[in-house]
Design an enzyme around this catalytic site. Sequence first.
Site, short mmCIF file in Angstrom:
data_model
loop_
_atom_site.label_atom_id
_atom_site.label_comp_id
_atom_site.label_asym_id
_atom_site.label_seq_id
_atom_site.Cartn_x
_atom_site.Cartn_y
_atom_site.Cartn_z
CB THR A 61 15.75 -16.98 18.24
OG1 THR A 61 15.43 -17.80 19.42
CG2 THR A 61 17.18 -17.50 17.74
CB CYS A 102 10.63 -15.06 24.94
SG CYS A 102 9.69 -15.49 23.90
#
Length: 230
Positions: free
Chosen positions: A83, A196
């Site tokens: 992440t 992202c």
Amino acid sequence: MKKIGLIGGMSWESSTEYYRLINKKVKAELGGLHSAECIMYSVDFEEIEHYQKAGEWNKAGSRLAEAASSLERAGADFIVLCTNTMHKVIELIEAEVNIPILHIAEATATELKKFNIRKVGLLGTSYTMEQDFYISKIEESEIQVVTPSQSKRNKINEIIFNELCLGEIRVEAREYFKKAIEELAENGAEGIILGCTEIGQLIKQKDCMLPIFDTTIIHATESVNWALKK
């Protein structure tokens, strides 16, 4: 081959892509039936997202530190936090383990330098686009970071959490991201960071007039380099 410890689930949609990319890269490097030695600890993203929204980053960091400690006990040689946003708490995680963590922004900055990028556009969650923890890592490499306007940042964040993290890929969302990329190009960006790990599901190089730097691909590739001691 070193054993990769993956902290996934944020979201699991992108975690599956990490697993695919890592194994594909190992096969390409070693051939035959080779695959990666890896362990994944997949957290419940609902819990982590609640901490994000509430600004309870210490709780989120503690939860991910538990995951990292579990991976270390299981024999992982290093940690890959699957992440971008949760690298905000990487120092809390590092404090609880004795093995290194491969920082996604540092790996991305290294890749940007290979292409002599001096000014880059950043797309990601609001946390990633607006807070210092990520941008500062890129700018340490003397690369200027620009982000979309406030209204576009808000909408991009909404698309990430309400669509991409749920595996929903919509044409309308792709068109919106393309407009944001056009705005960044007008502001002098020479490349675009897909900051992202879900955005790569939506935006491909054919959708962008500038070179894109998909952090999922970069991070997964560098994790294999670490595993194979490159």
